[in-house]
Structure formats: C-alpha cells, structure tokens
Design a protein around this motif. Sequence first.
Motif, mmCIF file in Angstrom:
data_model
loop_
_atom_site.group_PDB
_atom_site.id
_atom_site.type_symbol
_atom_site.label_atom_id
_atom_site.label_comp_id
_atom_site.label_asym_id
_atom_site.label_seq_id
_atom_site.Cartn_x
_atom_site.Cartn_y
_atom_site.Cartn_z
ATOM 1 N N VAL A 83 0.832 -1.199 -0.030
ATOM 2 C CA VAL A 83 0.140 0.096 -0.196
ATOM 3 C C VAL A 83 0.996 1.041 -0.089
ATOM 4 O O VAL A 83 1.636 1.372 0.789
ATOM 5 C CB VAL A 83 -0.843 -0.035 1.139
ATOM 6 C CG1 VAL A 83 -1.929 1.271 1.012
ATOM 7 C CG2 VAL A 83 -1.784 -1.390 1.242
ATOM 8 N N ILE A 127 -1.512 -1.356 -4.098
ATOM 9 C CA ILE A 127 -2.688 -0.271 -3.790
ATOM 10 C C ILE A 127 -2.107 0.949 -3.546
ATOM 11 O O ILE A 127 -1.314 1.198 -2.701
ATOM 12 C CB ILE A 127 -3.499 -0.963 -2.698
ATOM 13 C CG1 ILE A 127 -3.897 -2.372 -2.871
ATOM 14 C CG2 ILE A 127 -4.575 0.315 -2.086
ATOM 15 C CD1 ILE A 127 -3.033 -3.538 -2.325
ATOM 16 N N ILE A 156 -3.012 4.877 -2.495
ATOM 17 C CA ILE A 156 -4.006 5.621 -2.019
ATOM 18 C C ILE A 156 -4.024 6.938 -2.712
ATOM 19 O O ILE A 156 -2.855 7.630 -2.973
ATOM 20 C CB ILE A 156 -3.703 5.942 -0.339
ATOM 21 C CG1 ILE A 156 -3.610 4.570 0.273
ATOM 22 C CG2 ILE A 156 -4.744 7.020 0.020
ATOM 23 C CD1 ILE A 156 -3.392 4.620 1.799
ATOM 24 N N THR A 182 -4.417 -1.373 -7.660
ATOM 25 C CA THR A 182 -5.772 -0.855 -7.209
ATOM 26 C C THR A 182 -5.624 0.621 -6.737
ATOM 27 O O THR A 182 -4.973 0.726 -6.102
ATOM 28 C CB THR A 182 -6.407 -1.757 -6.225
ATOM 29 O OG1 THR A 182 -6.359 -2.977 -6.631
ATOM 30 C CG2 THR A 182 -7.950 -1.391 -5.876
ATOM 31 N N TYR A 206 -7.330 3.309 -3.798
ATOM 32 C CA TYR A 206 -8.081 3.838 -2.941
ATOM 33 C C TYR A 206 -8.536 5.293 -3.184
ATOM 34 O O TYR A 206 -7.700 6.214 -2.903
ATOM 35 C CB TYR A 206 -7.614 3.468 -1.478
ATOM 36 C CG TYR A 206 -8.411 4.174 -0.435
ATOM 37 C CD1 TYR A 206 -9.833 4.191 -0.743
ATOM 38 C CD2 TYR A 206 -7.635 4.719 0.740
ATOM 39 C CE1 TYR A 206 -10.770 4.822 0.497
ATOM 40 C CE2 TYR A 206 -8.552 5.111 1.765
ATOM 41 C CZ TYR A 206 -10.046 5.072 1.672
ATOM 42 O OH TYR A 206 -10.675 5.759 2.583
ATOM 43 N N GLU A 207 -9.720 5.432 -3.489
ATOM 44 C CA GLU A 207 -10.114 6.956 -3.705
ATOM 45 C C GLU A 207 -10.765 7.426 -2.167
ATOM 46 O O GLU A 207 -11.764 7.772 -1.989
ATOM 47 C CB GLU A 207 -11.578 6.811 -4.583
ATOM 48 C CG GLU A 207 -11.502 6.427 -5.774
ATOM 49 C CD GLU A 207 -10.449 7.712 -6.510
ATOM 50 O OE1 GLU A 207 -10.664 8.812 -6.118
ATOM 51 O OE2 GLU A 207 -10.081 7.647 -7.668
ATOM 52 N N TRP A 208 -9.496 7.978 -1.699
ATOM 53 C CA TRP A 208 -9.630 8.565 -0.398
ATOM 54 C C TRP A 208 -10.251 10.078 -0.527
ATOM 55 O O TRP A 208 -10.698 10.193 0.273
ATOM 56 C CB TRP A 208 -8.156 9.026 0.293
ATOM 57 C CG TRP A 208 -8.076 9.786 1.540
ATOM 58 C CD1 TRP A 208 -7.149 10.805 1.483
ATOM 59 C CD2 TRP A 208 -8.641 9.750 2.725
ATOM 60 N NE1 TRP A 208 -7.288 11.581 2.524
ATOM 61 C CE2 TRP A 208 -8.351 10.774 3.452
ATOM 62 C CE3 TRP A 208 -9.683 8.988 3.088
ATOM 63 C CZ2 TRP A 208 -8.874 11.116 4.730
ATOM 64 C CZ3 TRP A 208 -10.202 9.400 4.368
ATOM 65 C CH2 TRP A 208 -9.826 10.642 5.279
ATOM 66 N N GLY A 261 -12.036 2.370 4.973
ATOM 67 C CA GLY A 261 -11.877 2.466 3.238
ATOM 68 C C GLY A 261 -10.644 1.828 2.721
ATOM 69 O O GLY A 261 -10.844 1.178 1.698
ATOM 70 N N LEU A 262 -9.518 1.699 3.483
ATOM 71 C CA LEU A 262 -8.457 1.270 2.903
ATOM 72 C C LEU A 262 -8.599 -0.393 3.082
ATOM 73 O O LEU A 262 -8.253 -1.191 2.074
ATOM 74 C CB LEU A 262 -7.139 1.615 3.875
ATOM 75 C CG LEU A 262 -5.862 1.131 3.169
ATOM 76 C CD1 LEU A 262 -5.653 1.180 2.008
ATOM 77 C CD2 LEU A 262 -4.698 1.652 4.022
ATOM 78 N N LYS A 315 -11.394 -2.029 2.983
ATOM 79 C CA LYS A 315 -12.300 -2.496 1.835
ATOM 80 C C LYS A 315 -11.705 -2.553 0.280
ATOM 81 O O LYS A 315 -11.878 -3.247 -0.334
ATOM 82 C CB LYS A 315 -13.527 -1.263 1.747
ATOM 83 C CG LYS A 315 -14.468 -1.247 2.756
ATOM 84 C CD LYS A 315 -15.477 -0.139 2.778
ATOM 85 C CE LYS A 315 -16.484 -0.394 3.992
ATOM 86 N NZ LYS A 315 -17.365 0.795 4.010
ATOM 87 N N THR A 316 -10.826 -1.465 0.193
ATOM 88 C CA THR A 316 -9.981 -1.663 -0.955
ATOM 89 C C THR A 316 -9.160 -2.745 -1.275
ATOM 90 O O THR A 316 -8.587 -3.511 -1.993
ATOM 91 C CB THR A 316 -9.113 -0.117 -1.111
ATOM 92 O OG1 THR A 316 -9.888 0.968 -0.922
ATOM 93 C CG2 THR A 316 -8.247 -0.167 -2.456
#
Length: 644
Positions: free
Chosen positions: A532, A562, A564, A594, A596-598, A628-629, A631-632
């Motif tokens: 991440v 991933i 962010i 992927t 993550y739409e922070w 949220g992270l 879930k991502t």
Amino acid sequence: MNKNNSKIKWFSLIRILGLVLVLIYHFFKNVLPGGFIGVDIFFVFSGYLITSLVIKEIGEKDSFSLLDFYRRRFLRIFPPLLIMVLFTLPLSMLLPSDYRANIGNQAMAALGFVTNLFEIRSGSSYESQFFPHFYVHTWTLSLEFLFYLLGGLFFFLLYKIISKRRKNNLSGENQFKLIVMIASLVGALISIVILELKFNPVNPSVTYYSASSHFYPFFIGSLTATLCGIKLTKSQQRTFEKKDKLIPIITMVVLTIILVIMARLFTFDNPLTFRVGLIATSIVTAVMIANARILSVITTSKEPRVLEFLADISYSMYLWHWPLWIVISYFINNVLVAGILSLILTTVISAVVYYGIEPWFHGKNLGRLIQYWQDKRVRYGVIGALSILLIGDITIGVTAKPISDLESSVYNGELVQTSNKIKELGTAGIQMNTIFNSIYVSSDFKNPLSGLISDEEVVEKNVKYANYTIASSDIKGGVTLIGDSVMLGAAQELADTIPGAVVDAKVSRNYQAGYETFENLLKTGKLGKYVVIGLGTNPMGGAEADYINKMIQELPAGSRLIFIVPYNAKNPTDTLMNTQEFIRDAAKKYDFVTAYEWPTDAQNYVSELEDGVHLIYGKNLKRVYTSGLIKTLNAAAEKPAKKE
C-alpha cells in the motif's frame, strides 16, 4: 529633477515586479506556483542598491562610516518589522491553537533576524508546513541582515586599506569598485557551487533557507553595482546618453515576461528551480537593473505617483501580507475573495505604517509628535495601549504550546511504529538499539511472509475496534504500508486492524523517498504480498509519475499494489491533481494495481480536515481512512496478482 524621478521609476518597476510575484504566489498560488522567485529579485536589487550607495558615498565624500551604515540599515528594516510583529501576534488568537504553536519563538526569531536558522532547525518545509508559521516569510530578512552586517564590515575594512595604500594611479573609488567586483564574482561562484553540492531534492528547504547556498543573488547585485551603479562615470554617462531608449525598454518588457513565465513553470518541488531557475532569476534581474540604469539617463518623464507609492510601501507590504493572509484565508474559503481582501488590508496598513509611523524613527515630523505627546491624555493613552499590547503579546508567546496537536500525533505515530517493531525483537540489547535508531529511521525485523492470519485474529481485532465498523479481511501474505504523515496519523489503527500489517510512514515523505523505502524492502525480502502506497501530499514537481511507474514495474510477481489517491482540500495543486489522475489511470491499465479513492471518502468529512490534509482533528477521519483502505484491500484480493 525629471531625470532623478525617472531614475527612480525604472528601479521601482523592478521592486514592484518582485513584490507582485510574491503576493500572487501567496494569495493565488495556482496562478504562479513559482512566484517565490520574487524574493531573489529583492535580493539582487538589495545587493545592487546597498553597494551602489556605498560606492557613491566613498566617491563623493572620500569617507565611509560603518556606524552610520549600520544605523541607516537598522532603522530601515527593524521598526516596520517590530510594528508588524507587535500587532499581528494578537491576530493569532483568532485561529485554532495549533496555528499558535511555538509562536513565541517564531516572533523572537523574526525580531532577531534568525528565522532561516529557526526554520532549518525545526525541520520545517518551506511549502509543506503542518500549519503555516506566522513569520516564516521573515527568513528573507535573516539573509538581508547578514548581508548588511558582513557587507558593511567588508566595505569598511576595504575602504580603510585602500585609503592607506593607493596604487597603480587608480583613484580610491576605482580601486574600491575593482576589488568589490572581484570579491562579488568570487562570492557568487562559491555560493552557487555550495548550492549545487548541498542541494537535496528530498528536503530542498534547507538549501533555500541557508545563507551559504542562497547568498549569490546579493553578490550578483553587488557585481552589477560596480558595473553601472547609481553614480556613473563620465564615460558611462556619455555612452548611455547616446543609446536609443527603445531597445532597453523592449529588453525590460521581454525580461519581465521571462520572469513571469519562470514563476509559472519553476515550482518549489522541482530540483531545476534551485539548480537553474533561481540562478537564472538573479541574472535576469541584474540585466534588468542595467537596462533600468540606462533608461534612467535617457528618459525624462516624471515618475507616476502610483509607482512611487507602491515602491515606498513595498517593504511593509511584504511584512504584513503573510500574517493577514493566514487569518483571512482561514475564515474565507473563497481564494479570490480572500486574496483581494488581504491585498486591500495589506496596502492600507502598509501605507499607514510607512507614512504615519516610520518617519518618527527617522527623526521626521517630531514637532507634531512632541506637540501631541505634551497632552497627558494622549501620552498616558499611548503608553497604556502599548503596555497592554506588549503584555498581551508576551502572554500569547509564553502560553502557546510548543508543538501543534498534529505534530504531537505524528510523533506519537512514529513511536507507535517503533514500539511495534520492538515487540518483535528478542533481546533487550537489540531493543534499546532499535529505540535510538528507529524513531526517525524506518527498519523492519519481521518478515511479513512468515505466516498466515487466522479468522480468529481478525475477529479479535475487529472487536477491539467495533466502533469503527471495519469489515473483516482474509488478506494473507502480509501487508506493507508505505506512507507520509497522513498515514502516520492512523498508524495505530492500521497496525491493529489490518491483519499482518507493517506500517512504514514518515513526515514529509515524497514519492522519491517512498520509492527508496520500497526498493530497500524489496531487496531485503521484507515486502509484503500487498503493498500500500500512501504518498503524494508532498509534491516533487511532477516526478511522481516516474516513481509510481518504477514501483509498478519492480513489484514482484504474485503481489498486488494499492495506491491511496492523495487529497488536499485546501490546496489542490496541479501536481497533486496530476498525481491523482496518474494513479487512476494506472489502476485501469494494470489488473494488479488498485486505487483507494481517499478524496471521495474525505469529501464527506471535509469539515473535519482542519488543515485540509491530516487525519487527527475529526473523530471520524481515522475510522473512515482505515475502513476505506481495508475495503480496497479486500477488493484488491479479488483481482489477479502480478504475473511473471
């Protein structure tokens, strides 16, 4: 008379240009993200003006008084600075306490002309401060004051030596100019070499604040003064009088356009800004000064009053604009409205200070002042008001907390990371060594690949954070999180809630530093199967895409990446938005990447983002970020890993 006025006019335009660039940079940063080059225009002009006046004094009087030089310089810069600090400290009470953290030391550093050293030692970034320091802009006065101090002493000693040993049929003035010319050239070259050797793209602020690496504009200005100072030789006067004014006017216009373009292109996070941009700014300014000197001889038009007015109050405007902007922009979110209001108030206050108060420090208008002072009501009223103001300022400075809550949270996050690493070690000796070596230096002793996470462990962690309503995860193979101070604010939650997580976050980390950490973990076999990356709020001039690509290409087979998406509610720069789009495009292009739409999650809680970036203020932010992270991560687990 007209020629004297026109002489001032062209130089005034250069000073005003520098001020305008700085004001636009601070008020409307997206318009001119490199407008801070206006400071270097000031530096060059200051070097030129001071050296020219000294040469003129020696040529006309055949004498130079060091005490008079220091007195004039001190009275020019200190009284307006003192007035600004006294009256802006109370304004800080309008803001949350984090804005006042350590403000007493900030004020003392400003008044002591050591703000540059204060900012370097506090580890503060020029552009990426947690909270903008009220007096960070006075770092320029630190360099100005040092130039006056050392330059004045050099001029004095040089004059004394030359006045006793005149050789080669050169006048004392010409010998003085020649030696100053050589010394200025050597000084500029040495300073530029130090800049090139000292520059660190990870932390450019140190190079920017440091006198040794940012003194060359003053030397370039001094060099210009020896070539075409205020006092011209008869030969220069005749040469300039014969010139057609059209060419120098066109040159001035073209160079102004060049500086504006540079202010648009050379951002603070771009290494070329330091290695090329600021040096080029100084040289362009020197050429403008030379053309202004030519025009001052061949132009007879009278100076417009507005130019004289702006030139007069330019120093006070520089002093007042930044504290006023901090306060106004906090209460008014509309950048255009806040900028216009800040400009109006700055202009009004600066005019009052320059025309109404400063003359008293120079012995002007004393008759009227004495007349007012004889009235007891006026005298006691002024003394009382100033006493209350001074006591209030001292109280604010003494009672302000040493660091902001955000900084405290970040430091706690670093300690959490260190504590988690200590728990993984076996001996007291290694533990103590880790304590002293890993507070600011990240190192991992646990191999994330060593085991799988059981459902029971997941449930146990989620029970502990039941109020976060974080979904469970069966992420296996270990999770490595590399981030900046945003991630650091949630270090405890991430470590406790994400199974197998190893959090490696640092303050002010950009993509270059993040990639270096990624590369080190990869080489040592400590990179988890899920990586991440939470970076991007510390910009680096568009180079982010290169390091994102490197991570994508170097990620081992069988792993997932991933990113962010970074977010800044108060300062969405072009660089940050470009990074956002690049991450989104990468997630579309690669199955194993992927995003993550922070920003999407953060916008629902934007009122809790006190500074527009960090997580510590809102009660929901850490929960939303961590949830949220996770879930991502779960979504990434459903996608294929990187293939060979």
